[in-house]
Write a protein that holds these residues in place. Sequence first.
Motif, PDB file in Angstrom:
ATOM      1  N   ALA A   5      -1.884 -14.480 -40.148  1.00 15.22           N
ATOM      2  CA  ALA A   5      -3.343 -13.940 -41.234  1.00 15.22           C
ATOM      3  C   ALA A   5      -3.312 -12.510 -40.129  1.00 15.22           C
ATOM      4  CB  ALA A   5      -4.865 -14.647 -40.556  1.00 15.22           C
ATOM      5  N   LYS A   6      -4.042 -11.050 -40.029  1.00 11.97           N
ATOM      6  CA  LYS A   6      -3.991  -9.782 -39.640  1.00 11.97           C
ATOM      7  C   LYS A   6      -5.727 -10.261 -39.077  1.00 11.97           C
ATOM      8  CE  LYS A   6      -0.939  -6.907 -41.864  1.00 11.97           C
ATOM      9  NZ  LYS A   6      -0.833  -5.950 -42.719  1.00 11.97           N
ATOM     10  N   ALA A  26      -2.492 -16.963 -28.757  1.00 14.24           N
ATOM     11  CA  ALA A  26      -2.298 -18.649 -28.210  1.00 14.24           C
ATOM     12  C   ALA A  26      -2.294 -18.807 -30.269  1.00 14.24           C
ATOM     13  CB  ALA A  26      -3.525 -19.237 -27.811  1.00 14.24           C
ATOM     14  N   LEU A  27      -3.290 -18.175 -30.855  1.00 12.56           N
ATOM     15  CA  LEU A  27      -3.809 -18.437 -32.272  1.00 12.56           C
ATOM     16  C   LEU A  27      -2.387 -17.911 -32.896  1.00 12.56           C
ATOM     17  CD1 LEU A  27      -7.556 -17.249 -33.208  1.00 12.56           C
ATOM     18  CD2 LEU A  27      -6.762 -19.455 -32.634  1.00 12.56           C
ATOM     19  N   ASP A  28      -1.851 -16.913 -32.627  1.00 14.28           N
ATOM     20  CA  ASP A  28      -0.618 -16.930 -33.316  1.00 14.28           C
ATOM     21  C   ASP A  28      -0.226 -15.698 -34.619  1.00 14.28           C
ATOM     22  OD1 ASP A  28       2.962 -16.902 -33.014  1.00 14.28           O
ATOM     23  OD2 ASP A  28       2.860 -18.727 -34.504  1.00 14.28           O
ATOM     24  N   GLN A  29      -1.090 -14.844 -34.468  1.00 14.58           N
ATOM     25  CA  GLN A  29      -1.568 -13.983 -35.412  1.00 14.58           C
ATOM     26  C   GLN A  29      -1.499 -13.563 -35.433  1.00 14.58           C
ATOM     27  OE1 GLN A  29      -1.711 -15.608 -38.316  1.00 14.58           O
ATOM     28  NE2 GLN A  29      -2.252 -18.191 -37.337  1.00 14.58           N
ATOM     29  N   THR A  30      -1.841 -11.575 -36.475  1.00 12.90           N
ATOM     30  CA  THR A  30      -1.150 -10.786 -35.942  1.00 12.90           C
ATOM     31  C   THR A  30      -2.408  -9.826 -36.004  1.00 12.90           C
ATOM     32  OG1 THR A  30       0.320 -10.739 -37.672  1.00 12.90           O
ATOM     33  CG2 THR A  30      -0.452  -8.351 -37.587  1.00 12.90           C
ATOM     34  N   LEU A  31      -2.744  -9.261 -34.347  1.00 11.23           N
ATOM     35  CA  LEU A  31      -3.838  -8.764 -33.757  1.00 11.23           C
ATOM     36  C   LEU A  31      -3.795  -7.124 -34.056  1.00 11.23           C
ATOM     37  CD1 LEU A  31      -4.103 -11.391 -30.516  1.00 11.23           C
ATOM     38  CD2 LEU A  31      -4.752 -11.303 -32.700  1.00 11.23           C
ATOM     39  N   VAL A  32      -4.342  -6.484 -34.333  1.00 16.86           N
ATOM     40  CA  VAL A  32      -4.300  -5.161 -35.001  1.00 16.86           C
ATOM     41  C   VAL A  32      -5.674  -4.572 -33.783  1.00 16.86           C
ATOM     42  CG1 VAL A  32      -4.909  -3.378 -36.631  1.00 16.86           C
ATOM     43  CG2 VAL A  32      -3.981  -5.371 -37.470  1.00 16.86           C
ATOM     44  N   ARG A  33      -5.037  -3.471 -33.324  1.00 19.84           N
ATOM     45  CA  ARG A  33      -6.340  -2.527 -32.469  1.00 19.84           C
ATOM     46  C   ARG A  33      -6.921  -1.636 -33.562  1.00 19.84           C
ATOM     47  NH1 ARG A  33      -4.427  -1.086 -26.794  1.00 19.84           N
ATOM     48  NH2 ARG A  33      -3.719  -3.462 -25.417  1.00 19.84           N
ATOM     49  N   ALA A  34      -7.938  -1.341 -32.583  1.00 18.75           N
ATOM     50  CA  ALA A  34      -8.511  -0.144 -33.399  1.00 18.75           C
ATOM     51  C   ALA A  34      -9.385  -0.187 -32.334  1.00 18.75           C
ATOM     52  CB  ALA A  34      -9.254  -0.066 -34.794  1.00 18.75           C
ATOM     53  N   SER A  35      -9.816   1.947 -31.857  1.00 16.59           N
ATOM     54  CA  SER A  35     -10.124   2.438 -30.941  1.00 16.59           C
ATOM     55  C   SER A  35     -11.434   3.321 -31.520  1.00 16.59           C
ATOM     56  CB  SER A  35      -9.372   3.070 -29.644  1.00 16.59           C
ATOM     57  OG  SER A  35      -9.185   3.926 -30.645  1.00 16.59           O
ATOM     58  N   THR A  46      -6.030  -0.267 -45.982  1.00 11.70           N
ATOM     59  CA  THR A  46      -4.330  -0.621 -46.147  1.00 11.70           C
ATOM     60  C   THR A  46      -3.876  -2.136 -46.257  1.00 11.70           C
ATOM     61  OG1 THR A  46      -3.792  -0.057 -44.601  1.00 11.70           O
ATOM     62  CG2 THR A  46      -3.701   1.743 -46.524  1.00 11.70           C
ATOM     63  N   ASP A  47      -4.797  -3.502 -45.320  1.00 14.58           N
ATOM     64  CA  ASP A  47      -4.532  -4.480 -44.601  1.00 14.58           C
ATOM     65  C   ASP A  47      -5.784  -4.892 -45.114  1.00 14.58           C
ATOM     66  OD1 ASP A  47      -1.716  -3.820 -43.982  1.00 14.58           O
ATOM     67  OD2 ASP A  47      -3.246  -2.960 -42.546  1.00 14.58           O
ATOM     68  N   ASP A  48      -5.600  -6.464 -45.160  1.00  8.72           N
ATOM     69  CA  ASP A  48      -6.539  -7.410 -45.192  1.00  8.72           C
ATOM     70  C   ASP A  48      -6.447  -8.070 -44.570  1.00  8.72           C
ATOM     71  OD1 ASP A  48      -6.646  -6.540 -47.902  1.00  8.72           O
ATOM     72  OD2 ASP A  48      -5.456  -8.314 -48.326  1.00  8.72           O
ATOM     73  N   PHE A  49      -7.072  -8.504 -43.966  1.00 12.63           N
ATOM     74  CA  PHE A  49      -7.783  -8.854 -42.480  1.00 12.63           C
ATOM     75  C   PHE A  49      -8.990 -10.148 -42.811  1.00 12.63           C
ATOM     76  CE2 PHE A  49      -6.780  -4.746 -41.777  1.00 12.63           C
ATOM     77  CZ  PHE A  49      -5.951  -4.632 -40.282  1.00 12.63           C
ATOM     78  N   ALA A  50      -8.460 -11.297 -41.747  1.00  6.89           N
ATOM     79  CA  ALA A  50      -8.637 -12.489 -41.925  1.00  6.89           C
ATOM     80  C   ALA A  50     -10.519 -12.438 -41.322  1.00  6.89           C
ATOM     81  CB  ALA A  50      -8.461 -13.918 -41.339  1.00  6.89           C
ATOM     82  N   CYS A 130      -5.968 -18.040 -49.942  1.00  7.91           N
ATOM     83  CA  CYS A 130      -4.729 -17.416 -50.119  1.00  7.91           C
ATOM     84  C   CYS A 130      -3.566 -18.063 -50.587  1.00  7.91           C
ATOM     85  CB  CYS A 130      -3.703 -16.702 -48.289  1.00  7.91           C
ATOM     86  SG  CYS A 130      -4.664 -15.057 -48.170  1.00  7.91           S
ATOM     87  N   GLN A 131      -3.732 -19.469 -50.004  1.00  7.31           N
ATOM     88  CA  GLN A 131      -3.628 -20.480 -50.785  1.00  7.31           C
ATOM     89  C   GLN A 131      -3.862 -20.543 -52.080  1.00  7.31           C
ATOM     90  OE1 GLN A 131      -1.934 -24.573 -48.351  1.00  7.31           O
ATOM     91  NE2 GLN A 131      -1.963 -22.608 -46.629  1.00  7.31           N
TER      92      GLN A 131
END
Length: 227
Positions: A5-6, A26-35, A46-50, A130-131
């Motif tokens: 998940a993002k 520690a959650l082992d997910q995809t972390l996306v930065r925005a400033s 463009t991306d889906d986020f949890a 998602c499942q």
Amino acid sequence: MVQKAKILLVDDRPENLLALEAILSALDQTLVRASSGEEALKALLTDDFAVILLDVQMPGMDGFETAAHIKRRERTRDIPIIFLTAINHGPHHTFRGYAAGAVDYISKPFDPWVLRAKVSVFVELYMKNCQLREQAALLRLQLEGGAKTALGSAKEPAGLLAELSARLAAVEEQAEALSKQLDDDSADAAAVATAAHLERKLTGLRRALDALEPGTGSGAPSVPSQN
């Protein structure tokens, strides 16, 4: 392989983004930065986020304004938003955060364990949704194509139904366990409501799948909406 998940992290201060990454790694997910708010809205195109962690105080477009834009877009309106603020605020300020569409409002400095636990709940709910969408897509293909056209023989439909039923049962079991965990932990009302919505969709999908079993009646059932 399960896709990660993002999680969108929005803060104008690089040190705050670095701290959030350290807490959530520690959650082992995809972390996306925005400033900035503008950068966050661009990423959401463009991306889906949890879940979105959104700083309130930012130059230019602040957190409240950014959240308002997110909630106006059909694509992003249902993404949970957790506001983060360093301001000593009163009830009115907190109410403004919830009115903007936030599921939570956390003051800095916050407990890293609490923040990670809150984010993990929304990540898990996102993965379950998602499942569910994947199972619904398989069922829809079978309904639209027809048993003979899509499968090629009289024996194969039963096998596909059994596989779909087993996959759905696994998601149902995980959703039930998650709901019990939320009840036990006295979780946020927004997380509990999201879990209940997921269970309702699972129930609709199970009914549609059961209706395909031999001897349960003619006519293809409708696949439950994923909204």
